[in-house]
Motif scaffolding. Structure first.
Motif, PDB file in Angstrom:
ATOM      1  N   VAL A   1       1.008  -1.214  -0.067  1.00 60.38           N
ATOM      2  CA  VAL A   1       0.164   0.138   0.068  1.00 60.38           C
ATOM      3  C   VAL A   1       0.838   1.175  -0.067  1.00 60.38           C
ATOM      4  CG1 VAL A   1      -1.729   1.379   1.550  1.00 60.38           C
ATOM      5  CG2 VAL A   1      -1.899  -1.033   0.964  1.00 60.38           C
ATOM      6  N   ARG A   2       1.957   1.318   1.016  1.00 60.10           N
ATOM      7  CA  ARG A   2       2.937   2.497   0.784  1.00 60.10           C
ATOM      8  C   ARG A   2       3.571   2.620  -0.511  1.00 60.10           C
ATOM      9  NH1 ARG A   2       6.451   4.988   5.063  1.00 60.10           N
ATOM     10  NH2 ARG A   2       8.100   5.959   3.592  1.00 60.10           N
ATOM     11  N   ARG A   3       3.938   1.798  -1.187  1.00 59.74           N
ATOM     12  CA  ARG A   3       4.569   1.670  -2.369  1.00 59.74           C
ATOM     13  C   ARG A   3       3.468   2.195  -3.572  1.00 59.74           C
ATOM     14  NH1 ARG A   3       9.670  -1.727  -3.874  1.00 59.74           N
ATOM     15  NH2 ARG A   3      10.645  -1.506  -1.912  1.00 59.74           N
ATOM     16  N   LEU A   4       2.130   1.861  -3.437  1.00 61.66           N
ATOM     17  CA  LEU A   4       1.290   2.111  -4.391  1.00 61.66           C
ATOM     18  C   LEU A   4       0.859   3.881  -4.259  1.00 61.66           C
ATOM     19  CD1 LEU A   4      -1.028  -0.700  -4.436  1.00 61.66           C
ATOM     20  CD2 LEU A   4       0.301  -0.012  -6.451  1.00 61.66           C
ATOM     21  N   ARG A   5       1.073   4.250  -2.997  1.00 60.08           N
ATOM     22  CA  ARG A   5       0.521   5.503  -2.642  1.00 60.08           C
ATOM     23  C   ARG A   5       1.823   6.408  -2.711  1.00 60.08           C
ATOM     24  NH1 ARG A   5      -3.052   6.358   2.436  1.00 60.08           N
ATOM     25  NH2 ARG A   5      -3.035   8.151   1.353  1.00 60.08           N
ATOM     26  N   ALA A   6       2.900   5.939  -2.664  1.00 61.05           N
ATOM     27  CA  ALA A   6       4.147   6.880  -2.819  1.00 61.05           C
ATOM     28  C   ALA A   6       3.929   7.759  -4.327  1.00 61.05           C
ATOM     29  CB  ALA A   6       5.167   6.162  -3.024  1.00 61.05           C
ATOM     30  N   PRO A   7       4.518   8.750  -4.282  1.00 60.86           N
ATOM     31  CA  PRO A   7       4.575   9.754  -5.564  1.00 60.86           C
ATOM     32  C   PRO A   7       5.440   8.849  -6.560  1.00 60.86           C
ATOM     33  CG  PRO A   7       5.337  10.985  -3.888  1.00 60.86           C
ATOM     34  CD  PRO A   7       4.822   9.884  -3.261  1.00 60.86           C
ATOM     35  N   SER A   8       5.189   8.861  -7.776  1.00 56.91           N
ATOM     36  CA  SER A   8       6.043   8.425  -8.714  1.00 56.91           C
ATOM     37  C   SER A   8       7.278   9.355  -9.241  1.00 56.91           C
ATOM     38  CB  SER A   8       5.275   8.191 -10.077  1.00 56.91           C
ATOM     39  OG  SER A   8       5.140   9.481 -10.645  1.00 56.91           O
ATOM     40  N   SER A   9       8.330   8.752  -9.577  1.00 56.11           N
ATOM     41  CA  SER A   9       9.529   9.615  -9.904  1.00 56.11           C
ATOM     42  C   SER A   9       8.944  10.694 -10.703  1.00 56.11           C
ATOM     43  CB  SER A   9      10.578   8.650 -10.423  1.00 56.11           C
ATOM     44  OG  SER A   9      10.129   8.098 -11.744  1.00 56.11           O
ATOM     45  N   GLU A  10       8.094  10.607 -11.700  1.00 54.93           N
ATOM     46  CA  GLU A  10       7.584  11.539 -12.636  1.00 54.93           C
ATOM     47  C   GLU A  10       7.007  12.854 -11.821  1.00 54.93           C
ATOM     48  OE1 GLU A  10       4.337  12.170 -15.996  1.00 54.93           O
ATOM     49  OE2 GLU A  10       6.041  10.847 -16.505  1.00 54.93           O
ATOM     50  N   ALA A  11       6.286  12.384 -10.698  1.00 58.16           N
ATOM     51  CA  ALA A  11       5.557  13.491  -9.687  1.00 58.16           C
ATOM     52  C   ALA A  11       6.561  13.988  -9.016  1.00 58.16           C
ATOM     53  CB  ALA A  11       4.598  12.771  -8.969  1.00 58.16           C
ATOM     54  N   ARG A  12       7.562  13.261  -8.532  1.00 59.51           N
ATOM     55  CA  ARG A  12       8.657  14.025  -7.597  1.00 59.51           C
ATOM     56  C   ARG A  12       9.338  15.016  -8.491  1.00 59.51           C
ATOM     57  NH1 ARG A  12       9.153   8.674  -6.011  1.00 59.51           N
ATOM     58  NH2 ARG A  12      11.025   8.226  -7.031  1.00 59.51           N
ATOM     59  N   GLU A  13       9.675  14.720  -9.704  1.00 60.56           N
ATOM     60  CA  GLU A  13      10.441  15.620 -10.623  1.00 60.56           C
ATOM     61  C   GLU A  13      10.055  16.724 -10.772  1.00 60.56           C
ATOM     62  OE1 GLU A  13      13.345  17.600 -12.828  1.00 60.56           O
ATOM     63  OE2 GLU A  13      13.460  15.844 -11.264  1.00 60.56           O
ATOM     64  N   SER A  14       8.286  16.471 -11.085  1.00 64.39           N
ATOM     65  CA  SER A  14       7.616  17.903 -11.454  1.00 64.39           C
ATOM     66  C   SER A  14       7.466  18.684 -10.150  1.00 64.39           C
ATOM     67  CB  SER A  14       6.074  17.008 -11.704  1.00 64.39           C
ATOM     68  OG  SER A  14       5.328  18.190 -11.909  1.00 64.39           O
TER      69      SER A  14
ATOM     70  N   ARG B   1       9.898  18.883  -7.665  1.00 67.36           N
ATOM     71  CA  ARG B   1      11.117  19.440  -7.704  1.00 67.36           C
ATOM     72  C   ARG B   1      11.239  20.822  -8.545  1.00 67.36           C
ATOM     73  NH1 ARG B   1      14.964  20.859 -10.129  1.00 67.36           N
ATOM     74  NH2 ARG B   1      14.622  19.564 -11.909  1.00 67.36           N
ATOM     75  N   ALA B   2      10.751  20.471 -10.045  1.00 75.28           N
ATOM     76  CA  ALA B   2      10.680  21.577 -10.710  1.00 75.28           C
ATOM     77  C   ALA B   2       9.973  22.768 -10.494  1.00 75.28           C
ATOM     78  CB  ALA B   2      10.606  21.208 -12.159  1.00 75.28           C
ATOM     79  N   HIS B   3       8.658  22.605 -10.245  1.00 76.20           N
ATOM     80  CA  HIS B   3       7.751  23.550  -9.558  1.00 76.20           C
ATOM     81  C   HIS B   3       8.267  24.430  -8.437  1.00 76.20           C
ATOM     82  CE1 HIS B   3       3.878  25.498  -8.948  1.00 76.20           C
ATOM     83  NE2 HIS B   3       4.155  25.274  -7.399  1.00 76.20           N
ATOM     84  N   ASP B   4       9.009  23.637  -7.611  1.00 78.72           N
ATOM     85  CA  ASP B   4       9.388  24.341  -6.449  1.00 78.72           C
ATOM     86  C   ASP B   4      10.763  25.352  -6.733  1.00 78.72           C
ATOM     87  OD1 ASP B   4       7.794  23.066  -4.646  1.00 78.72           O
ATOM     88  OD2 ASP B   4       9.098  21.518  -4.032  1.00 78.72           O
ATOM     89  N   ALA B   5      11.633  24.698  -7.799  1.00 82.78           N
ATOM     90  CA  ALA B   5      12.700  25.612  -8.123  1.00 82.78           C
ATOM     91  C   ALA B   5      12.283  26.879  -8.983  1.00 82.78           C
ATOM     92  CB  ALA B   5      13.505  24.613  -9.161  1.00 82.78           C
ATOM     93  N   ALA B   6      10.963  26.569  -9.734  1.00 84.00           N
ATOM     94  CA  ALA B   6      10.573  27.786 -10.561  1.00 84.00           C
ATOM     95  C   ALA B   6      10.071  28.646  -9.598  1.00 84.00           C
ATOM     96  CB  ALA B   6       9.477  27.056 -11.610  1.00 84.00           C
ATOM     97  N   GLN B   7       9.539  28.496  -8.486  1.00 87.96           N
ATOM     98  CA  GLN B   7       8.978  29.445  -7.519  1.00 87.96           C
ATOM     99  C   GLN B   7      10.238  30.334  -7.004  1.00 87.96           C
ATOM    100  OE1 GLN B   7       6.556  27.164  -5.009  1.00 87.96           O
ATOM    101  NE2 GLN B   7       4.855  28.212  -6.001  1.00 87.96           N
ATOM    102  N   GLU B   8      11.350  29.800  -6.887  1.00 88.16           N
ATOM    103  CA  GLU B   8      12.435  30.266  -6.343  1.00 88.16           C
ATOM    104  C   GLU B   8      13.513  31.336  -7.257  1.00 88.16           C
ATOM    105  OE1 GLU B   8      14.751  27.203  -4.345  1.00 88.16           O
ATOM    106  OE2 GLU B   8      13.006  26.792  -3.294  1.00 88.16           O
ATOM    107  N   ARG B   9      13.130  31.121  -8.707  1.00 91.72           N
ATOM    108  CA  ARG B   9      13.700  31.807  -9.485  1.00 91.72           C
ATOM    109  C   ARG B   9      13.163  33.060 -10.032  1.00 91.72           C
ATOM    110  NH1 ARG B   9      14.414  29.011 -15.391  1.00 91.72           N
ATOM    111  NH2 ARG B   9      12.229  28.684 -15.667  1.00 91.72           N
TER     112      ARG B   9
END
Length: 120
Positions: free
Chosen positions: A24-37, A39-47
């Protein structure tokens, strides 16, 4: 034949529950694509945005989508910065290179709205 004592049955139940929790934990964890998205969103807010209001930029159309305004817009990126372009002609397709004039930023300044100028 397997032993059926209460201790063995209890241990098997605990193991089954632990396996179920891991699945269940693995199924609910964000995918690598979601984590990268994220990360990119957070970085965009800082620049600072790499575009300026009133300036025209050339970029490739990565997708066509319905904007919150209800009309179809072209989506593209300038230095990784998302630009939503409205007033696109009907012959603009994914992969086309267009020029658009930036009109405004969204609230978080992580994307911009623009108006179509011409195909490149």
């Amino acid at each position: 034949m397997l032993p059926s004592s209460p201790v063995v049955i209890g241990a098997a139940a605990v193991i089954a529950l632990l396996v179920l929790l891991v699945v269940v934990r693995r199924l609910r964890a964000p995918s690598s694509e979601a984590r990268e998205s994220k990360r990119a969103h957070d970085a965009a807010q800082e620049r600072e945005p790499p575009v300026e209001i009133g300036e025209t930029y050339e970029f490739g159309v990565t997708e066509l989508t319905d904007h919150h305004s209800g009309e179809e817009v072209a989506v593209g990126k300038v230095e990784g910065f998302v630009v939503f372009t409205e007033d696109i002609p009907g012959d603009v397709t994914k992969g086309d290179v267009i020029r658009a004039k930036v009109l405004s930023f969204n609230d978080g300044r992580t994307s911009a709205d623009a108006t179509f100028v011409t195909k490149a």
